[in-house]
Write a protein that holds these residues in place. Structure first.
Motif, PDB file in Angstrom:
ATOM      1  N   LEU A  54       0.854  -1.180   0.000  1.00 28.23           N
ATOM      2  CA  LEU A  54       0.000   0.000   0.000  1.00 28.23           C
ATOM      3  C   LEU A  54       0.892   1.232   0.000  1.00 28.23           C
ATOM      4  O   LEU A  54       1.855   1.301   0.769  1.00 28.23           O
ATOM      5  CB  LEU A  54      -0.916   0.018   1.225  1.00 28.23           C
ATOM      6  N   HIS A  55       0.558   2.189  -0.862  1.00 28.23           N
ATOM      7  CA  HIS A  55       1.336   3.419  -1.032  1.00 28.23           C
ATOM      8  C   HIS A  55       0.375   4.601  -1.050  1.00 28.23           C
ATOM      9  O   HIS A  55      -0.802   4.448  -1.378  1.00 28.23           O
ATOM     10  CB  HIS A  55       2.081   3.422  -2.383  1.00 28.23           C
ATOM     11  N   HIS A  56       0.904   5.782  -0.767  1.00 31.09           N
ATOM     12  CA  HIS A  56       0.128   7.003  -0.932  1.00 31.09           C
ATOM     13  C   HIS A  56       0.741   7.797  -2.074  1.00 31.09           C
ATOM     14  O   HIS A  56       1.933   8.109  -2.047  1.00 31.09           O
ATOM     15  CB  HIS A  56       0.108   7.848   0.347  1.00 31.09           C
ATOM     16  N   VAL A  57      -0.069   8.075  -3.102  1.00 34.00           N
ATOM     17  CA  VAL A  57       0.419   8.789  -4.284  1.00 34.00           C
ATOM     18  C   VAL A  57      -0.623   9.823  -4.706  1.00 34.00           C
ATOM     19  O   VAL A  57      -1.738   9.458  -5.103  1.00 34.00           O
ATOM     20  CB  VAL A  57       0.667   7.795  -5.458  1.00 34.00           C
ATOM     21  N   ASP A  58      -0.267  11.097  -4.622  1.00 33.85           N
ATOM     22  CA  ASP A  58      -1.123  12.181  -5.134  1.00 33.85           C
ATOM     23  C   ASP A  58      -2.596  12.045  -4.736  1.00 33.85           C
ATOM     24  O   ASP A  58      -3.471  11.897  -5.587  1.00 33.85           O
ATOM     25  CB  ASP A  58      -1.037  12.271  -6.662  1.00 33.85           C
ATOM     26  N   LYS A  59      -2.887  12.050  -3.474  1.00 26.06           N
ATOM     27  CA  LYS A  59      -4.255  11.977  -2.943  1.00 26.06           C
ATOM     28  C   LYS A  59      -4.959  10.667  -3.298  1.00 26.06           C
ATOM     29  O   LYS A  59      -6.182  10.606  -3.368  1.00 26.06           O
ATOM     30  CB  LYS A  59      -5.084  13.177  -3.400  1.00 26.06           C
ATOM     31  N   ASN A  60      -4.176   9.626  -3.561  1.00 22.53           N
ATOM     32  CA  ASN A  60      -4.722   8.299  -3.839  1.00 22.53           C
ATOM     33  C   ASN A  60      -4.018   7.274  -2.965  1.00 22.53           C
ATOM     34  O   ASN A  60      -2.848   7.427  -2.634  1.00 22.53           O
ATOM     35  CB  ASN A  60      -4.483   7.902  -5.300  1.00 22.53           C
ATOM     36  N   ILE A  61      -4.743   6.226  -2.642  1.00 18.90           N
ATOM     37  CA  ILE A  61      -4.110   5.050  -2.057  1.00 18.90           C
ATOM     38  C   ILE A  61      -3.863   4.096  -3.222  1.00 18.90           C
ATOM     39  O   ILE A  61      -4.753   3.883  -4.053  1.00 18.90           O
ATOM     40  CB  ILE A  61      -4.954   4.394  -0.937  1.00 18.90           C
ATOM     41  N   LYS A  62      -2.658   3.620  -3.308  1.00 21.66           N
ATOM     42  CA  LYS A  62      -2.271   2.708  -4.386  1.00 21.66           C
ATOM     43  C   LYS A  62      -2.033   1.347  -3.753  1.00 21.66           C
ATOM     44  O   LYS A  62      -1.214   1.214  -2.846  1.00 21.66           O
ATOM     45  CB  LYS A  62      -1.001   3.241  -5.050  1.00 21.66           C
ATOM     46  N   ILE A  63      -2.767   0.357  -4.222  1.00 21.55           N
ATOM     47  CA  ILE A  63      -2.629  -1.006  -3.712  1.00 21.55           C
ATOM     48  C   ILE A  63      -2.067  -1.845  -4.855  1.00 21.55           C
ATOM     49  O   ILE A  63      -2.669  -1.934  -5.924  1.00 21.55           O
ATOM     50  CB  ILE A  63      -3.990  -1.587  -3.251  1.00 21.55           C
ATOM     51  N   VAL A  64      -0.910  -2.449  -4.617  1.00 21.46           N
ATOM     52  CA  VAL A  64      -0.220  -3.210  -5.647  1.00 21.46           C
ATOM     53  C   VAL A  64      -0.207  -4.683  -5.247  1.00 21.46           C
ATOM     54  O   VAL A  64       0.229  -5.036  -4.154  1.00 21.46           O
ATOM     55  CB  VAL A  64       1.228  -2.693  -5.846  1.00 21.46           C
ATOM     56  N   PHE A  65      -0.687  -5.527  -6.161  1.00 17.21           N
ATOM     57  CA  PHE A  65      -0.717  -6.980  -5.976  1.00 17.21           C
ATOM     58  C   PHE A  65       0.302  -7.571  -6.946  1.00 17.21           C
ATOM     59  O   PHE A  65       0.142  -7.433  -8.154  1.00 17.21           O
ATOM     60  CB  PHE A  65      -2.099  -7.545  -6.307  1.00 17.21           C
ATOM     61  N   GLU A  66       1.342  -8.227  -6.431  1.00 15.90           N
ATOM     62  CA  GLU A  66       2.378  -8.805  -7.291  1.00 15.90           C
ATOM     63  C   GLU A  66       2.463 -10.309  -7.059  1.00 15.90           C
ATOM     64  O   GLU A  66       2.573 -10.757  -5.926  1.00 15.90           O
ATOM     65  CB  GLU A  66       3.741  -8.182  -6.991  1.00 15.90           C
ATOM     66  N   GLY A  90       5.120 -13.352 -14.081  1.00 11.22           N
ATOM     67  CA  GLY A  90       4.181 -12.869 -13.072  1.00 11.22           C
ATOM     68  C   GLY A  90       3.356 -11.700 -13.551  1.00 11.22           C
ATOM     69  O   GLY A  90       3.524 -11.191 -14.654  1.00 11.22           O
ATOM     70  N   THR A  91       2.460 -11.289 -12.662  1.00 16.00           N
ATOM     71  CA  THR A  91       1.511 -10.232 -12.958  1.00 16.00           C
ATOM     72  C   THR A  91       1.496  -9.230 -11.816  1.00 16.00           C
ATOM     73  O   THR A  91       1.580  -9.618 -10.649  1.00 16.00           O
ATOM     74  CB  THR A  91       0.098 -10.816 -13.154  1.00 16.00           C
ATOM     75  N   THR A  92       1.367  -7.959 -12.181  1.00 18.64           N
ATOM     76  CA  THR A  92       1.207  -6.888 -11.199  1.00 18.64           C
ATOM     77  C   THR A  92      -0.099  -6.180 -11.500  1.00 18.64           C
ATOM     78  O   THR A  92      -0.321  -5.697 -12.610  1.00 18.64           O
ATOM     79  CB  THR A  92       2.374  -5.879 -11.273  1.00 18.64           C
ATOM     80  N   VAL A  93      -0.967  -6.148 -10.497  1.00 22.59           N
ATOM     81  CA  VAL A  93      -2.236  -5.440 -10.603  1.00 22.59           C
ATOM     82  C   VAL A  93      -2.151  -4.247  -9.657  1.00 22.59           C
ATOM     83  O   VAL A  93      -1.856  -4.411  -8.477  1.00 22.59           O
ATOM     84  CB  VAL A  93      -3.433  -6.337 -10.236  1.00 22.59           C
ATOM     85  N   THR A  94      -2.411  -3.060 -10.206  1.00 25.38           N
ATOM     86  CA  THR A  94      -2.358  -1.840  -9.406  1.00 25.38           C
ATOM     87  C   THR A  94      -3.742  -1.219  -9.355  1.00 25.38           C
ATOM     88  O   THR A  94      -4.378  -1.002 -10.388  1.00 25.38           O
ATOM     89  CB  THR A  94      -1.353  -0.830 -10.018  1.00 25.38           C
ATOM     90  N   VAL A  95      -4.194  -0.929  -8.147  1.00 30.25           N
ATOM     91  CA  VAL A  95      -5.492  -0.293  -7.920  1.00 30.25           C
ATOM     92  C   VAL A  95      -5.224   1.073  -7.304  1.00 30.25           C
ATOM     93  O   VAL A  95      -4.469   1.184  -6.328  1.00 30.25           O
ATOM     94  CB  VAL A  95      -6.372  -1.135  -6.982  1.00 30.25           C
ATOM     95  N   LEU A  96      -5.828   2.105  -7.865  1.00 31.80           N
ATOM     96  CA  LEU A  96      -5.757   3.455  -7.300  1.00 31.80           C
ATOM     97  C   LEU A  96      -7.157   3.866  -6.858  1.00 31.80           C
ATOM     98  O   LEU A  96      -8.108   3.774  -7.635  1.00 31.80           O
ATOM     99  CB  LEU A  96      -5.276   4.463  -8.349  1.00 31.80           C
ATOM    100  N   LEU A  97      -7.263   4.279  -5.592  1.00 31.91           N
ATOM    101  CA  LEU A  97      -8.529   4.775  -5.059  1.00 31.91           C
ATOM    102  C   LEU A  97      -8.284   6.143  -4.449  1.00 31.91           C
ATOM    103  O   LEU A  97      -7.300   6.334  -3.712  1.00 31.91           O
ATOM    104  CB  LEU A  97      -9.070   3.833  -3.981  1.00 31.91           C
ATOM    105  N   PRO A  98      -9.168   7.119  -4.724  1.00 31.39           N
ATOM    106  CA  PRO A  98      -8.987   8.441  -4.121  1.00 31.39           C
ATOM    107  C   PRO A  98      -9.173   8.387  -2.611  1.00 31.39           C
ATOM    108  O   PRO A  98     -10.067   7.699  -2.120  1.00 31.39           O
ATOM    109  CB  PRO A  98     -10.055   9.299  -4.783  1.00 31.39           C
ATOM    110  N   THR A  99      -8.319   9.103  -1.892  1.00 32.54           N
ATOM    111  CA  THR A  99      -8.431   9.174  -0.435  1.00 32.54           C
ATOM    112  C   THR A  99      -9.215  10.417  -0.063  1.00 32.54           C
ATOM    113  O   THR A  99      -9.379  11.341  -0.866  1.00 32.54           O
ATOM    114  CB  THR A  99      -7.054   9.199   0.232  1.00 32.54           C
ATOM    115  N   ASN A 100      -9.699  10.436   1.162  1.00 32.00           N
ATOM    116  CA  ASN A 100     -10.492  11.591   1.633  1.00 32.00           C
ATOM    117  C   ASN A 100      -9.758  12.290   2.750  1.00 32.00           C
ATOM    118  O   ASN A 100      -9.222  11.756   3.623  1.00 32.00           O
ATOM    119  CB  ASN A 100     -11.862  11.118   2.118  1.00 32.00           C
TER     120      ASN A 100
END
Length: 179
Positions: free
Chosen positions: A99-111, A169-179
């Motif tokens: 889990l990362h914080h990037v530009d007002k988003n939470i980034k969840i990376v599945f590798e 392998g596969t990397t799936v990245t999900v970005l969700l806006p944070t509040n």
């Protein structure tokens, strides 16, 4: 077979519901890290051979950076699906999640270090009932999970991206806006 049919029916109903309702409740605030940990715990309860590692990146310096607007149940469904896919298609049944914080988003990376997805199949995996050619021989499935994940993430103004190398392998990245 009955359990598989029930699961398929439930997923189809969930796709129909999320598609028809559009954006869900954006007033409810939830901590996405807690949802990730809950999804892990529930999945490991049924799949004891799975190995799910979760880490928080140094970019996360405040709990508020992990708060998103949405429906906890639906977001848990999406995260569980991504965890399950990564483990199911990896020979060692493992996934690393960060889990990362990037530009007002939470980034969840599945590798994962699984079979991978061919480039020609990556966009199609979000279509209901589509399964990549190599997935058909490797594990059972219905082709409903990723379309459901995509719909849920989009309903919460998020984005999902897949990058994959066959046999690596596969990397799936999900970005969700944070509040």
């Amino acid at each position: 077979d009955i359990k598989a049919l029930i699961d398929l029916s439930n997923r189809l109903l969930m796709i129909a519901r999320t598609s028809a309702e559009g954006p869900g409740n954006l007033n409810k605030k939830i901590r996405i890290d807690e949802v990730v940990w809950q999804a892990r715990e529930e999945l490991l309860h049924f799949k004891k051979d799975y190995q799910i590692q979760i880490s928080l990146n140094d970019s996360l310096t405040d709990i508020d950076q992990m708060v998103v607007a949405g429906d906890e149940h639906l977001l848990k469904v999406a995260i569980s699906n991504l965890m399950d896919n990564a483990c199911k298609y990896s020979p060692d049944h493992s996934v690393n999640i960060s889990l990362h914080h990037v530009d007002k988003n939470i980034k969840i990376v599945f590798e994962d270090k699984g079979i991978g997805i061919a480039e020609k199949d990556i966009e199609k995996v979000f279509e209901p009932f589509y399964r990549a050619g190599n997935a058909l021989a490797h594990a059972s499935g219905s082709g409903i999970g990723l379309p459901l994940v995509n719909q849920i993430i989009r309903n919460y103004n998020g984005k999902i991206e897949i990058k994959s190398d066959m046999g690596i392998g596969t990397t799936v990245t999900v970005l969700l806006p944070t509040n």
